[in-house]
Design a protein around this motif. Structure first.
Motif, PDB file in Angstrom:
ATOM      1  N   HIS A 152      -3.711  -2.887 -16.700  1.00  0.00           N
ATOM      2  CA  HIS A 152      -5.090  -2.231 -16.667  1.00  0.00           C
ATOM      3  C   HIS A 152      -5.101  -1.698 -18.379  1.00  0.00           C
ATOM      4  O   HIS A 152      -6.107  -1.115 -18.609  1.00  0.00           O
ATOM      5  CB  HIS A 152      -5.294  -1.214 -15.702  1.00  0.00           C
ATOM      6  CG  HIS A 152      -5.694  -1.850 -14.339  1.00  0.00           C
ATOM      7  ND1 HIS A 152      -6.910  -2.551 -14.324  1.00  0.00           N
ATOM      8  CD2 HIS A 152      -5.358  -1.687 -13.338  1.00  0.00           C
ATOM      9  CE1 HIS A 152      -6.881  -2.996 -13.032  1.00  0.00           C
ATOM     10  NE2 HIS A 152      -6.033  -2.305 -12.322  1.00  0.00           N
ATOM     11  N   THR A 210       0.904  -1.360  -0.071  1.00  0.00           N
ATOM     12  CA  THR A 210      -0.064   0.054  -0.066  1.00  0.00           C
ATOM     13  C   THR A 210       0.912   1.315  -0.050  1.00  0.00           C
ATOM     14  O   THR A 210       0.530   2.224  -0.880  1.00  0.00           O
ATOM     15  CB  THR A 210      -0.939   0.112   1.178  1.00  0.00           C
ATOM     16  OG1 THR A 210      -1.684  -1.063   1.412  1.00  0.00           O
ATOM     17  CG2 THR A 210      -1.776   1.143   1.222  1.00  0.00           C
ATOM     18  N   ASP A 230       0.004  -1.005 -10.094  1.00  0.00           N
ATOM     19  CA  ASP A 230       0.189  -0.912 -11.549  1.00  0.00           C
ATOM     20  C   ASP A 230       0.656  -1.915 -12.531  1.00  0.00           C
ATOM     21  O   ASP A 230      -0.172  -2.250 -13.505  1.00  0.00           O
ATOM     22  CB  ASP A 230       1.759   0.028 -11.623  1.00  0.00           C
ATOM     23  CG  ASP A 230       1.203   1.507 -10.940  1.00  0.00           C
ATOM     24  OD1 ASP A 230       0.176   1.942 -11.298  1.00  0.00           O
ATOM     25  OD2 ASP A 230       2.383   2.053 -10.393  1.00  0.00           O
ATOM     26  N   ARG A 262       3.173   6.833  -6.828  1.00  0.00           N
ATOM     27  CA  ARG A 262       2.421   7.697  -7.708  1.00  0.00           C
ATOM     28  C   ARG A 262       3.007   9.179  -7.054  1.00  0.00           C
ATOM     29  O   ARG A 262       2.958   9.978  -8.040  1.00  0.00           O
ATOM     30  CB  ARG A 262       1.149   7.364  -6.923  1.00  0.00           C
ATOM     31  CG  ARG A 262       0.350   6.264  -7.090  1.00  0.00           C
ATOM     32  CD  ARG A 262      -0.625   6.199  -8.252  1.00  0.00           C
ATOM     33  NE  ARG A 262      -0.961   4.846  -8.988  1.00  0.00           N
ATOM     34  CZ  ARG A 262      -1.760   4.065  -8.664  1.00  0.00           C
ATOM     35  NH1 ARG A 262      -2.330   4.229  -7.425  1.00  0.00           N
ATOM     36  NH2 ARG A 262      -1.798   2.910  -9.164  1.00  0.00           N
ATOM     37  N   GLN A 275       3.064   1.671  -3.306  1.00  0.00           N
ATOM     38  CA  GLN A 275       2.281   2.136  -4.430  1.00  0.00           C
ATOM     39  C   GLN A 275       1.743   3.518  -4.310  1.00  0.00           C
ATOM     40  O   GLN A 275       2.123   4.419  -5.343  1.00  0.00           O
ATOM     41  CB  GLN A 275       0.833   1.530  -4.560  1.00  0.00           C
ATOM     42  CG  GLN A 275       0.063   1.850  -5.605  1.00  0.00           C
ATOM     43  CD  GLN A 275       0.858   1.467  -7.067  1.00  0.00           C
ATOM     44  OE1 GLN A 275       0.721   0.395  -7.574  1.00  0.00           O
ATOM     45  NE2 GLN A 275       1.485   2.541  -7.657  1.00  0.00           N
ATOM     46  N   LEU A 278      -5.647  -4.839  -2.220  1.00  0.00           N
ATOM     47  CA  LEU A 278      -4.996  -3.916  -3.141  1.00  0.00           C
ATOM     48  C   LEU A 278      -5.352  -4.747  -4.537  1.00  0.00           C
ATOM     49  O   LEU A 278      -4.720  -4.039  -5.659  1.00  0.00           O
ATOM     50  CB  LEU A 278      -3.603  -3.998  -3.016  1.00  0.00           C
ATOM     51  CG  LEU A 278      -2.873  -2.915  -1.860  1.00  0.00           C
ATOM     52  CD1 LEU A 278      -1.278  -3.026  -1.748  1.00  0.00           C
ATOM     53  CD2 LEU A 278      -3.371  -1.382  -2.382  1.00  0.00           C
ATOM     54  N   LYS A 333      -5.491  -2.263  -7.845  1.00  0.00           N
ATOM     55  CA  LYS A 333      -5.008  -1.261  -7.333  1.00  0.00           C
ATOM     56  C   LYS A 333      -3.498  -0.909  -7.808  1.00  0.00           C
ATOM     57  O   LYS A 333      -2.828   0.197  -7.303  1.00  0.00           O
ATOM     58  CB  LYS A 333      -5.395  -0.823  -5.964  1.00  0.00           C
ATOM     59  CG  LYS A 333      -6.679  -0.895  -5.627  1.00  0.00           C
ATOM     60  CD  LYS A 333      -6.981  -0.840  -4.260  1.00  0.00           C
ATOM     61  CE  LYS A 333      -8.538  -0.704  -4.153  1.00  0.00           C
ATOM     62  NZ  LYS A 333      -8.797  -0.566  -2.550  1.00  0.00           N
TER      63      LYS A 333
END
Length: 558
Positions: free
Chosen positions: A405, A343, A385, A350, A346, A380, A383
């Motif tokens: 994604h 968590t 990448d 970002r 990530q 996650l 969530k």
């Protein structure tokens, strides 16, 4: 170092560090800090030897520093004269504290690396050679003949084979379940409890998995007969992509022929020479080698240290605002049985426009709600990448995948991740096995298998701990049993073979020198009492190995 000076080998550098540090420590022995500060000759002597220590530590190879991580290399390098302002009492105080207070434990660790400290007695010279050397001793062979210079290493391997301390290349005689029958490289057979196979949910023997393999063999044959970029795909592999996407909650899946190919191809496919990779120093070798193949801008951060990642990203962005950064970590680390705070990782990525890649090879399927692994445990799913994984641990097959994604990422990695484009696709049989395994993992039966798996995991860890042995990490399908000294671990391994325990011994280069261990890989088919009995055998093997080495070499190994 003068560029014309011949580079020194690591053992020579370590000897130099020890010699200079011993002299520095002797120069302050019996002197208080005030006496040292008030004696110019002692101050200068201290600076001189500190510089020698720092210079030698700086020249130690990157590989040695990376793997011998129990040595505070950065602290040793910081002793160099260039880092100490002339006349600075603060610097001299720091040197005095280091050589008076911090050096003794460092000395012990360095001495063990350079020349094992135990006393020698008359022993079998083949056994002595087999037990004393490490793989690192042969990492940089000398000589112009690339082929002939491999022979010294081969001689050591032969010594370990003769003494049955070589833990590799054993041959299975039957299906590897909770027990197994194997033959070692000198032709001896054993049958016993199996903690060496990677089949966490015991799906290799599951009847519906085998039925799916048989059906695919009948419908498509055994061979994909082409790259996935040509005609290597089947309707089974397309169904597998959809099923995996649902499991990890990411729409776009790229399949690879092995887990290694997935890790290497994902990194090498996305990263370019001007980009950066920030990678956990214990991340899997396929990711490490992918990073080195892609760019020279690689930072290996301290294991699980999110703040080190943050600082690295800040430093990189401070000097390079335009190129890409890939941050890489395992989900479950297979040698230490621990996992990162994904968590926070990530979020940090970002913050600095970096991309996070998580390798879920060992946890996906075997842990977490519905078999969703560490990502599911940390809420996650979907969530992160990039997610990559391997099928060889919980999915009963070779192969691997990359999930994202982005359809653009998928197409790019398919083209530029060479291990996808230039390898044959997963065979129809492999695709069918992984597809059926994925269905089982997501089912109520998958929940029952994971519950059985962790009953055995907890029984094994509890019994080992009760016997004052060190289980590393947290409960997972991997139970790392720390041994430490390689000589002891190799002797224990030999006893394991005789007493019916099959386990993977992990030593350098997989683990740091002086941190050898056994990686006990538990399966859902292991019964709790079976695991407890194995722990009792393991404890007796360790005690007997200590006794043997004390008798043979004259010192007790702790």
């Amino acid at each position: 170092m003068n560029p014309t000076t011949t580079p020194r080998e690591d053992d020579e550098l370590i000897a130099s560090i020890l010699t200079a540090a011993e002299k520095a420590a002797h120069s302050v022995q019996g002197r208080s800090l005030e006496e040292t500060l008030s004696t110019p000759e002692t101050r200068e002597t201290l600076r001189h030897y500190a510089t020698e220590v720092g210079d030698s530590a700086l020249q130690v190879s990157e590989m040695m520093r990376n793997w011998a991580s129990h040595i505070p290399w950065e602290s040793l390098i910081a002793l160099r004269e260039g880092t100490q302002p002339p006349g600075d009492d603060t610097a001299v105080r720091a040197l005095w504290r280091f050589f008076s207070e911090q050096f003794p434990p460092v000395r012990k660790a360095l001495q063990e690396m350079w020349q094992p400290a135990h006393l020698r007695r008359t022993v079998d010279p083949v056994e002595e050679y087999a037990l004393d050397k490490n793989t690192y001793d042969f990492f940089r062979p000398a000589g112009r003949d690339l082929l002939k210079r491999t022979e010294e290493y081969y001689g050591w391997v032969e010594a370990r084979r003769q003494t049955e301390t070589w833990p590799y290349s054993r041959t299975l005689e039957v299906t590897p379940g909770s027990s197994a029958r194997v033959t070692n490289e000198v032709g001896r057979r054993m049958q016993g409890i199996n903690f060496a196979s990677q089949d966490y949910l015991s799906l290799n023997a599951h009847p519906t998995v085998r039925e799916a393999a048989s059906r695919a063999l009948h419908d498509f044959g055994p061979h994909s007969a082409g790259s996935p970029m040509a005609v290597g795909n089947t309707r089974i592999s397309e169904d597998l992509e959809r099923a995996l996407g649902e499991l990890v909650q990411m729409e776009h899946i790229t399949l690879f022929p092995t887990g290694w190919a997935a890790g290497f191809g994902a990194v090498a496919g996305l990263v370019r020479p001007e980009d950066h990779v920030v990678i956990d120093r214990l991340a899997h070798a396929c990711l490490q080698q992918g990073a080195r193949a892609a760019t020279k801008n690689v930072v290996r951060y301290e294991h699980l240290n999110v703040e080190a990642v943050r600082q690295s990203l800040k430093d990189i962005r401070g000097r390079d605002p335009r190129n890409g950064i890939l941050v890489v970590t395992d989900g479950l680390f297979s040698v230490d049985a621990d996992w990162p705070d994904v968590t926070t990782l990530q979020a940090v990525c970002r913050e600095y426009d970096a991309t996070l890649l998580v390798d879920v090879a060992h946890d996906l399927g075997a842990m977490g709600p519905g078999g969703t692994g560490v990502l599911g445990m940390q809420n996650l799913l979907g969530k992160v990448d990039l997610v990559m994984g391997a099928f060889s641990k919980s999915f009963a097959s070779n192969g691997g995948f990359l999930a994202s994604h982005s359809p653009a990422v998928k197409q790019y990695v398919k083209m530029f991740g060479g291990s996808h484009m230039f390898s044959n696709a997963l065979s129809p049989v492999q695709s069918a096995v992984v597809l059926k395994a994925t269905e089982l993992i997501r089912s109520a039966e998958g929940d029952r298998l994971r519950a059985r798996l962790f009953e055995a995991v907890n029984a094994l860890r509890d019994e080992l701990t009760r016997r004052e042995l060190t289980c590393m990490g947290s409960p997972s399908p991997i139970v790392p049993l720390l041994i430490g000294n390689e000589k002891l671990a190799r002797t224990v391994y030999r006893l394991f073979f005789d007493r019916g325990v099959l386990a993977a011994m992990v030593e350098f280069p997989v683990a740091p020198i002086g941190a050898a261990r056994f990686r006990l890989q538990v399966q859902a088919s292991h019964e709790p009492e079976e695991a407890r009995e194995a722990a009792r055998v393991i404890a007796k093997c360790i005690a007997d190995a200590r006794a043997h080495l004390t008798s043979a070499f004259g010192s007790e190994l702790v």
